[in-house]
Structures are given as C-alpha cells and as structure tokens.
Write an enzyme that holds these catalytic residues in place. Structure first.
Site, PDB file in Angstrom:
ATOM      1  N   HIS A  49       0.841  -1.191   0.000  1.00 31.52           N
ATOM      2  CA  HIS A  49       0.000   0.000   0.000  1.00 31.52           C
ATOM      3  C   HIS A  49       0.881   1.248   0.000  1.00 31.52           C
ATOM      4  O   HIS A  49       2.095   1.156   0.205  1.00 31.52           O
ATOM      5  CB  HIS A  49      -0.940   0.007   1.228  1.00 31.52           C
TER       6      HIS A  49
HETATM    7  P1  TYD Z   1      -1.469  -2.465   7.677  1.00 33.03           P
HETATM    8  O1  TYD Z   1      -1.045  -1.037   7.744  1.00 33.03           O
HETATM    9  O2  TYD Z   1      -2.154  -2.910   6.414  1.00 33.03           O
HETATM   10  O3  TYD Z   1      -0.206  -3.424   7.941  1.00 33.03           O
HETATM   11  P2  TYD Z   1       1.146  -3.668   7.125  1.00 33.03           P
HETATM   12  O4  TYD Z   1       1.421  -2.456   6.277  1.00 33.03           O
HETATM   13  O5  TYD Z   1       2.182  -3.897   8.156  1.00 33.03           O
HETATM   14  O6  TYD Z   1       0.930  -4.887   6.281  1.00 33.03           O
HETATM   15  O7  TYD Z   1      -2.361  -2.777   8.957  1.00 33.03           O
HETATM   16  C1  TYD Z   1      -2.818  -4.082   9.267  1.00 33.03           C
HETATM   17  C2  TYD Z   1      -4.184  -3.950   9.954  1.00 33.03           C
HETATM   18  O8  TYD Z   1      -4.062  -3.243  11.176  1.00 33.03           O
HETATM   19  C3  TYD Z   1      -5.204  -3.207   9.092  1.00 33.03           C
HETATM   20  O9  TYD Z   1      -6.461  -3.841   9.283  1.00 33.03           O
HETATM   21  C4  TYD Z   1      -5.261  -1.840   9.703  1.00 33.03           C
HETATM   22  C5  TYD Z   1      -4.895  -2.073  11.153  1.00 33.03           C
HETATM   23  N1  TYD Z   1      -4.139  -0.945  11.775  1.00 33.03           N
HETATM   24  C6  TYD Z   1      -4.717  -0.205  12.793  1.00 33.03           C
HETATM   25  O10 TYD Z   1      -5.874  -0.443  13.202  1.00 33.03           O
HETATM   26  N2  TYD Z   1      -3.997   0.796  13.368  1.00 33.03           N
HETATM   27  C7  TYD Z   1      -2.736   1.103  12.951  1.00 33.03           C
HETATM   28  O11 TYD Z   1      -2.109   2.039  13.499  1.00 33.03           O
HETATM   29  C8  TYD Z   1      -2.154   0.322  11.885  1.00 33.03           C
HETATM   30  C9  TYD Z   1      -0.764   0.627  11.393  1.00 33.03           C
HETATM   31  C10 TYD Z   1      -2.896  -0.686  11.333  1.00 33.03           C
END
Ligand code: TYD
Length: 133
Positions: A49
């Site tokens: 992303h």
């Molecule tokens: P995501 O940012 O997609 O993780 P990564 O980039 O490490 O793969 O986040 C994973 C999940 O956690 C997604 O459902 C959103 C949630 N999330 C929160 O609720 N709060 C946060 O601060 C973050 C970073 C993620």
C-alpha cells in the site's frame, strides 16, 4: 524517491546501548503514532500500500526485513537489519515488505493517527495518482 536512510546516534556504555528518537530532530516530522510489528514469518509479506499524506520512520529493532519501495517511476530494495538505522518513507510511496526474519520486530513512527481512508491499497490507483501529480 522521497525515502532516506537515517543513521541514529547510539549512546552506549558497558550496560548496553540506547537510541533516542525525537520529533523534528532526528525524526523528520511530528510523531503522532507509534506501532510495532512482531511475530513475523519469512513467508508472510506485508505492506502493499501507499499513504496519501502519512510520513513514517521504520526501524528494525530486532531481526531483518526487506522493503521494496516504489514511487511510480522507479523501485528500490532496502534491507533493514540494524536497530540504529531508520528508514524514512515520505508521502505516496508504495511499499512492500518481505523476507522477514523469524520474529523480527519493526517499530514504526508515524506523522498522523491511523486512518484507513488515507491508505491507497490498489496498485493501479497508486499509479494513476502518480501520473496525475
Ligand atoms: P497495515 O497497515 O495494512 O499493515 P502492514 O502495512 O504492516 O501490512 O495494517 C494491518 C491492519 O491493522 C489493518 O487492518 C489496519 C490495522 N491498523 C490499525 O488499526 N492501526 C494502525 O495504526 C495500523 C498501522 C494498522
């Protein structure tokens, strides 16, 4: 590409080592959120992303992980494997994280609160936004 590797000053003595992170000093933004990633597995990739406005500083506190960074024009691979190096990622950079070592720990400092609306989770949409800029 709006990314930077930042070497943090290590304060150390015979008791161990310490790195201090301060907003608008060695961290190039106001910190509004800190989160960390742990219990990682080598076969599980993350990220995939970009963020519209968020800036982040990512530190591999323990273990290692590879980042593939993409600004819509070029791609760069960076391995984070030291607790005294921070990877700054600016706005609108597509990132993928892979090759985590078992149980790696990544600490992420972010310039804003969590907001799912601020994520760009489609690569095609990301490329479209890059072309418009
Ligand atoms: P995501 O940012 O997609 O993780 P990564 O980039 O490490 O793969 O986040 C994973 C999940 O956690 C997604 O459902 C959103 C949630 N999330 C929160 O609720 N709060 C946060 O601060 C973050 C970073 C993620």
């Amino acid at each position: 590409m709006n990314i930077k590797l930042l070497k943090m000053k290590v304060l150390g003595d015979e008791r161990g080592k310490l790195v201090s992170l301060e907003a608008n000093k060695n961290v190039p933004f106001e910190i509004k959120r800190v989160y960390y990633i742990f219990d990682t597995l080598p076969e599980e990739d993350r990220g995939k992303h970009a963020h519209v406005n968020l800036e982040q500083l990512i530190i591999a506190i323990d273990g290692s992980c590879e980042f593939i960074l993409d600004d819509g024009k070029e791609k760069q691979n960076i391995v984070l494997n030291r607790p005294d190096i921070g990877l700054y990622i600016g706005k609108n950079i597509w990132r993928e994280m892979k090759n985590f070592s078992y149980g790696a720990k990544l600490m992420v400092l972010a310039s804003d609160y969590y907001d799912e609306k601020e994520y760009i989770r489609s690569y095609d949409e990301f490329l479209k936004i890059c072309k418009e800029k």
